[in-house]
Design a protein around this motif. Structure first.
Motif, PDB file in Angstrom:
ATOM      1  N   ALA A 143      33.895  32.465  35.299  1.00 35.95           N
ATOM      2  CA  ALA A 143      33.607  31.330  34.427  1.00 35.95           C
ATOM      3  C   ALA A 143      34.876  30.781  33.776  1.00 35.95           C
ATOM      4  CB  ALA A 143      32.595  31.745  33.353  1.00 35.95           C
ATOM      5  N   LEU A 144      35.922  31.609  33.710  1.00 29.28           N
ATOM      6  CA  LEU A 144      37.199  31.164  33.148  1.00 29.28           C
ATOM      7  C   LEU A 144      38.046  30.411  34.173  1.00 29.28           C
ATOM      8  CD1 LEU A 144      38.114  34.319  31.059  1.00 29.28           C
ATOM      9  CD2 LEU A 144      37.440  32.072  30.184  1.00 29.28           C
ATOM     10  N   GLY A 145      37.557  30.291  35.391  1.00 30.54           N
ATOM     11  CA  GLY A 145      38.252  29.497  36.397  1.00 30.54           C
ATOM     12  C   GLY A 145      39.220  30.260  37.274  1.00 30.54           C
ATOM     13  N   LEU A 146      38.989  31.558  37.461  1.00 30.30           N
ATOM     14  CA  LEU A 146      39.835  32.307  38.391  1.00 30.30           C
ATOM     15  C   LEU A 146      39.607  31.787  39.802  1.00 30.30           C
ATOM     16  CD1 LEU A 146      39.422  36.016  37.252  1.00 30.30           C
ATOM     17  CD2 LEU A 146      41.334  34.506  36.846  1.00 30.30           C
ATOM     18  N   GLN A 147      40.680  31.723  40.565  1.00 25.39           N
ATOM     19  CA  GLN A 147      40.538  31.304  41.956  1.00 25.39           C
ATOM     20  C   GLN A 147      40.144  32.472  42.840  1.00 25.39           C
ATOM     21  OE1 GLN A 147      42.890  30.015  39.881  1.00 25.39           O
ATOM     22  NE2 GLN A 147      41.972  28.010  39.932  1.00 25.39           N
ATOM     23  N   ALA A 148      40.421  33.695  42.414  1.00 28.91           N
ATOM     24  CA  ALA A 148      40.050  34.894  43.171  1.00 28.91           C
ATOM     25  C   ALA A 148      40.081  36.095  42.228  1.00 28.91           C
ATOM     26  CB  ALA A 148      41.007  35.128  44.332  1.00 28.91           C
ATOM     27  N   THR A 149      39.342  37.118  42.605  1.00 30.03           N
ATOM     28  CA  THR A 149      39.368  38.389  41.884  1.00 30.03           C
ATOM     29  C   THR A 149      39.506  39.493  42.911  1.00 30.03           C
ATOM     30  OG1 THR A 149      37.890  37.493  40.196  1.00 30.03           O
ATOM     31  CG2 THR A 149      38.148  39.870  40.256  1.00 30.03           C
ATOM     32  N   LEU A 150      40.488  40.349  42.723  1.00 30.79           N
ATOM     33  CA  LEU A 150      40.712  41.475  43.624  1.00 30.79           C
ATOM     34  C   LEU A 150      40.330  42.767  42.916  1.00 30.79           C
ATOM     35  CD1 LEU A 150      44.193  40.531  45.131  1.00 30.79           C
ATOM     36  CD2 LEU A 150      41.927  40.154  46.113  1.00 30.79           C
ATOM     37  N   GLN A 151      39.492  43.553  43.560  1.00 32.44           N
ATOM     38  CA  GLN A 151      39.081  44.844  43.028  1.00 32.44           C
ATOM     39  C   GLN A 151      40.082  45.902  43.470  1.00 32.44           C
ATOM     40  OE1 GLN A 151      36.308  45.211  41.067  1.00 32.44           O
ATOM     41  NE2 GLN A 151      36.744  47.364  40.763  1.00 32.44           N
ATOM     42  N   LYS A 152      40.643  46.651  42.518  1.00 38.17           N
ATOM     43  CA  LYS A 152      41.582  47.731  42.845  1.00 38.17           C
ATOM     44  C   LYS A 152      40.807  48.917  43.387  1.00 38.17           C
ATOM     45  CE  LYS A 152      44.794  46.618  39.117  1.00 38.17           C
ATOM     46  NZ  LYS A 152      45.333  47.119  37.836  1.00 38.17           N
ATOM     47  N   PRO A 153      41.336  49.671  44.285  1.00 39.27           N
ATOM     48  CA  PRO A 153      42.608  49.404  44.957  1.00 39.27           C
ATOM     49  C   PRO A 153      42.410  48.371  46.065  1.00 39.27           C
ATOM     50  CG  PRO A 153      41.691  51.426  45.820  1.00 39.27           C
ATOM     51  CD  PRO A 153      40.744  50.932  44.739  1.00 39.27           C
ATOM     52  N   TYR A 154      43.384  47.550  46.264  1.00 35.41           N
ATOM     53  CA  TYR A 154      43.353  46.597  47.371  1.00 35.41           C
ATOM     54  C   TYR A 154      44.622  46.789  48.189  1.00 35.41           C
ATOM     55  CZ  TYR A 154      46.015  43.971  43.879  1.00 35.41           C
ATOM     56  OH  TYR A 154      46.909  43.597  42.916  1.00 35.41           O
ATOM     57  N   THR A 155      44.552  46.369  49.425  1.00 33.81           N
ATOM     58  CA  THR A 155      45.679  46.563  50.341  1.00 33.81           C
ATOM     59  C   THR A 155      46.659  45.405  50.222  1.00 33.81           C
ATOM     60  OG1 THR A 155      44.625  45.378  52.156  1.00 33.81           O
ATOM     61  CG2 THR A 155      44.170  47.760  51.995  1.00 33.81           C
ATOM     62  N   PRO A 156      47.888  45.625  50.643  1.00 35.16           N
ATOM     63  CA  PRO A 156      48.841  44.512  50.687  1.00 35.16           C
ATOM     64  C   PRO A 156      48.321  43.367  51.552  1.00 35.16           C
ATOM     65  CG  PRO A 156      50.017  46.587  50.971  1.00 35.16           C
ATOM     66  CD  PRO A 156      48.541  46.897  51.014  1.00 35.16           C
ATOM     67  N   GLU A 157      47.619  43.704  52.608  1.00 37.10           N
ATOM     68  CA  GLU A 157      47.073  42.671  53.492  1.00 37.10           C
ATOM     69  C   GLU A 157      46.047  41.808  52.764  1.00 37.10           C
ATOM     70  OE1 GLU A 157      47.276  45.953  54.343  1.00 37.10           O
ATOM     71  OE2 GLU A 157      48.894  45.803  55.808  1.00 37.10           O
ATOM     72  N   THR A 158      45.218  42.439  51.941  1.00 42.78           N
ATOM     73  CA  THR A 158      44.221  41.691  51.171  1.00 42.78           C
ATOM     74  C   THR A 158      44.905  40.752  50.192  1.00 42.78           C
ATOM     75  OG1 THR A 158      42.591  43.455  51.381  1.00 42.78           O
ATOM     76  CG2 THR A 158      42.281  41.895  49.569  1.00 42.78           C
ATOM     77  N   LEU A 159      45.936  41.242  49.500  1.00 42.96           N
ATOM     78  CA  LEU A 159      46.683  40.398  48.570  1.00 42.96           C
ATOM     79  C   LEU A 159      47.343  39.231  49.310  1.00 42.96           C
ATOM     80  CD1 LEU A 159      47.845  39.695  45.813  1.00 42.96           C
ATOM     81  CD2 LEU A 159      49.671  41.355  46.256  1.00 42.96           C
ATOM     82  N   LEU A 160      47.989  39.523  50.425  1.00 46.27           N
ATOM     83  CA  LEU A 160      48.649  38.463  51.196  1.00 46.27           C
ATOM     84  C   LEU A 160      47.652  37.440  51.718  1.00 46.27           C
ATOM     85  CD1 LEU A 160      51.344  40.512  53.131  1.00 46.27           C
ATOM     86  CD2 LEU A 160      51.728  38.814  51.326  1.00 46.27           C
ATOM     87  N   ARG A 161      46.511  37.896  52.197  1.00 47.64           N
ATOM     88  CA  ARG A 161      45.483  36.983  52.701  1.00 47.64           C
ATOM     89  C   ARG A 161      44.987  36.079  51.571  1.00 47.64           C
ATOM     90  NH1 ARG A 161      41.611  40.382  53.918  1.00 47.64           N
ATOM     91  NH2 ARG A 161      42.899  41.317  55.517  1.00 47.64           N
ATOM     92  N   THR A 162      44.780  36.658  50.401  1.00 46.97           N
ATOM     93  CA  THR A 162      44.315  35.887  49.248  1.00 46.97           C
ATOM     94  C   THR A 162      45.363  34.856  48.842  1.00 46.97           C
ATOM     95  OG1 THR A 162      43.003  37.772  48.474  1.00 46.97           O
ATOM     96  CG2 THR A 162      43.491  36.056  46.857  1.00 46.97           C
ATOM     97  N   LEU A 163      46.620  35.282  48.751  1.00 47.97           N
ATOM     98  CA  LEU A 163      47.698  34.350  48.413  1.00 47.97           C
ATOM     99  C   LEU A 163      47.801  33.226  49.430  1.00 47.97           C
ATOM    100  CD1 LEU A 163      50.425  36.892  47.259  1.00 47.97           C
ATOM    101  CD2 LEU A 163      49.221  35.223  45.819  1.00 47.97           C
ATOM    102  N   HIS A 164      47.740  33.582  50.708  1.00 51.38           N
ATOM    103  CA  HIS A 164      47.809  32.565  51.766  1.00 51.38           C
ATOM    104  C   HIS A 164      46.687  31.549  51.636  1.00 51.38           C
ATOM    105  CE1 HIS A 164      47.241  30.856  55.802  1.00 51.38           C
ATOM    106  NE2 HIS A 164      48.561  30.890  55.840  1.00 51.38           N
ATOM    107  N   THR A 165      45.487  32.039  51.399  1.00 50.08           N
ATOM    108  CA  THR A 165      44.325  31.165  51.264  1.00 50.08           C
ATOM    109  C   THR A 165      44.497  30.212  50.083  1.00 50.08           C
ATOM    110  OG1 THR A 165      42.864  32.814  52.239  1.00 50.08           O
ATOM    111  CG2 THR A 165      41.829  31.115  50.880  1.00 50.08           C
TER     112      THR A 165
END
Length: 70
Positions: A41-63
């Motif tokens: 509701a605060l306008g986050l573009q994404a939320t990552l649940q820890k632990p997450y992989t570097p690939e997940t972070l990179l995919r999210t950033l790319h998107t």
């Protein structure tokens, strides 16, 4: 979500005051369904649940950073 001095929602609100269009990715190891809904509701573009992989972070950033994504 839980940080000393400012919690996640307070930090997001402060960042939005400084730069309204800022892309913000939330991250937490203890995010309940209600907390995620409140963060979204605060306008986050994404939320990552820890632990997450570097690939997940990179995919999210790319998107989010791809031309025309936001």
């Amino acid at each position: 979500i839980a940080m000393p001095v400012l919690d996640g929602p307070a930090m997001i609100r402060k960042l939005r005051e400084i730069k309204p269009g800022l892309i913000i990715i939330g991250s937490s190891g203890t995010l309940s369904t209600d907390q995620k809904r409140n963060m979204d509701a605060l306008g986050l573009q994404a939320t990552l649940q820890k632990p997450y992989t570097p690939e997940t972070l990179l995919r999210t950033l790319h998107t989010l950073l791809a031309p025309g994504a936001t």
